[in-house]
Design an enzyme around this catalytic site. Structure first.
Site, short mmCIF file in Angstrom:
data_model
loop_
_atom_site.label_atom_id
_atom_site.label_comp_id
_atom_site.label_asym_id
_atom_site.label_seq_id
_atom_site.Cartn_x
_atom_site.Cartn_y
_atom_site.Cartn_z
N GLY A 196 11.74 -0.75 14.08
CA GLY A 196 11.73 -1.10 15.50
C GLY A 196 12.42 -0.13 16.43
CG ASN A 233 8.46 4.14 18.51
OD1 ASN A 233 8.48 5.01 19.38
ND2 ASN A 233 8.27 4.40 17.23
NE ARG A 272 -7.33 -8.31 8.75
CZ ARG A 272 -8.04 -7.31 9.20
NH1 ARG A 272 -9.00 -6.80 8.46
NH2 ARG A 272 -7.81 -6.79 10.38
CG MET A 301 3.63 -0.66 9.37
SD MET A 301 3.20 0.87 10.27
CE MET A 301 2.87 1.96 8.89
CG HIS A 304 -0.95 7.77 14.41
ND1 HIS A 304 -0.97 6.94 13.31
CD2 HIS A 304 -1.33 8.99 13.95
CE1 HIS A 304 -1.34 7.62 12.24
NE2 HIS A 304 -1.57 8.87 12.61
CD GLU A 306 -13.72 5.45 14.59
OE1 GLU A 306 -13.62 6.46 13.89
OE2 GLU A 306 -14.42 5.40 15.63
C1 GAR Z 1 6.78 5.22 13.73
O1 GAR Z 1 6.89 6.53 13.24
C2 GAR Z 1 5.36 4.93 14.15
O2 GAR Z 1 4.73 6.02 14.76
C3 GAR Z 1 4.73 4.62 12.83
O3 GAR Z 1 5.67 3.83 12.15
C4 GAR Z 1 6.98 4.21 12.60
C5 GAR Z 1 7.68 2.98 13.09
O4 GAR Z 1 9.01 3.29 13.42
N1 GAR Z 1 3.48 3.93 12.97
C6 GAR Z 1 2.46 4.13 12.17
O5 GAR Z 1 2.49 4.91 11.23
C7 GAR Z 1 1.24 3.30 12.50
N2 GAR Z 1 0.10 3.89 11.89
P1 GAR Z 1 9.87 2.28 14.25
O6 GAR Z 1 9.69 0.91 13.55
O7 GAR Z 1 11.28 2.78 14.14
O8 GAR Z 1 9.36 2.26 15.65
#
Ligand code: GAR
Length: 210
Positions: free
Chosen positions: A16, A18, A69, A94, A113, A147
């Site tokens: 978390g 971000n 799902r 995810m 991403h 997509e």
């Molecule tokens: C981040 O690097 C984000 O870009 C990636 O997971 C991490 C989460 O970090 N997301 C993906 O790979 C999605 N395909 P965080 O939980 O510290 O924000």
């Protein structure tokens, strides 16, 4: 500019950081928004602790608690609708959103991403970049479409790849820029400055004068 701050709900599955960048930007006033909720598929996510610390309401839609799902997606959609959010931010969420969920919130879901899309979509993007031998890596914020990792690009940042990088060191270098890039994208959204032309996002639009 709207008369009220935008409501932002973050979907996150793990650490978390971000999500924290958005909490901090909203609290600090650099985005005109309220972080109105966290939705997580993982009750053990550290993002939940961050939400509690910041007083952000949490909705757990525990993927493992559903027998299919489809049932999970149904509950997720209900949680998203109930949140009355203007913008949904996938920040380390995810799971892939079904076409049904994406269609319900057109141009209102964005994702961060850890690669310069369209290169290296999907899992382990930083390792994919190292395996490919690129010299520049980075991150992308994009609108979510059916997509995976293929929607219109809002913002990107690049970082150098060092000779001695492994996926952990590269991921850490990219992550610092993810936080900046994500906050910038949210700010542009909140200022009404994102306009889609086909699959191209124009950002030079002035906010509506109301
Ligand atoms: C981040 O690097 C984000 O870009 C990636 O997971 C991490 C989460 O970090 N997301 C993906 O790979 C999605 N395909 P965080 O939980 O510290 O924000």
């Amino acid at each position: 500019m709207t008369s009220r701050p935008h409501r932002i709900v973050v979907l996150a599955s793990g650490r978390g950081s971000n999500f924290q960048a958005i909490i901090d930007a909203a609290a600090g006033g650099s985005i005109q928004a309220v972080c109105a909720g966290l939705i997580t598929d993982n009750p053990g996510a550290y993002a939940v602790t961050r939400a509690h610390d910041a007083g952000v309401p949490v909705t757990v839609v525990d993927y493992l608690a559903f027998s299919s799902r489809q049932d999970y997606e149904h509950a997720l959609l209900a949680a998203m609708e109930a949140s009355a959010s203007d913008l949904f931010v996938l920040a380390g969420y995810m799971r892939i959103l079904s076409a049904h969920v994406v269609a319900r919130f057109p141009d209102r879901i964005i994702n961060i991403h850890p690669a310069l899309l369209p290169s290296f979509p999907g899992l382990h993007a930083q390792q994919q970049a190292l395996d490919h031998g690129v010299k520049i890596a980075g991150c992308t914020v994009h609108f979510v479409t059916e997509e995976m990792d293929a929607g219109p690009i809002i913002a990107q940042r690049c970082v150098p790849v060092h000779e001695d990088d492994d996926s952990e060191s590269l991921a850490a270098r990219i992550l610092a820029f993810e936080h900046l890039c994500l906050v910038e994208a949210v700010r542009l959204f909140c200022e009404g400055r994102l306009k889609l032309e086909g699959r191209v996002v124009r950002t030079d639009i002035l906010p509506e004068q109301n």
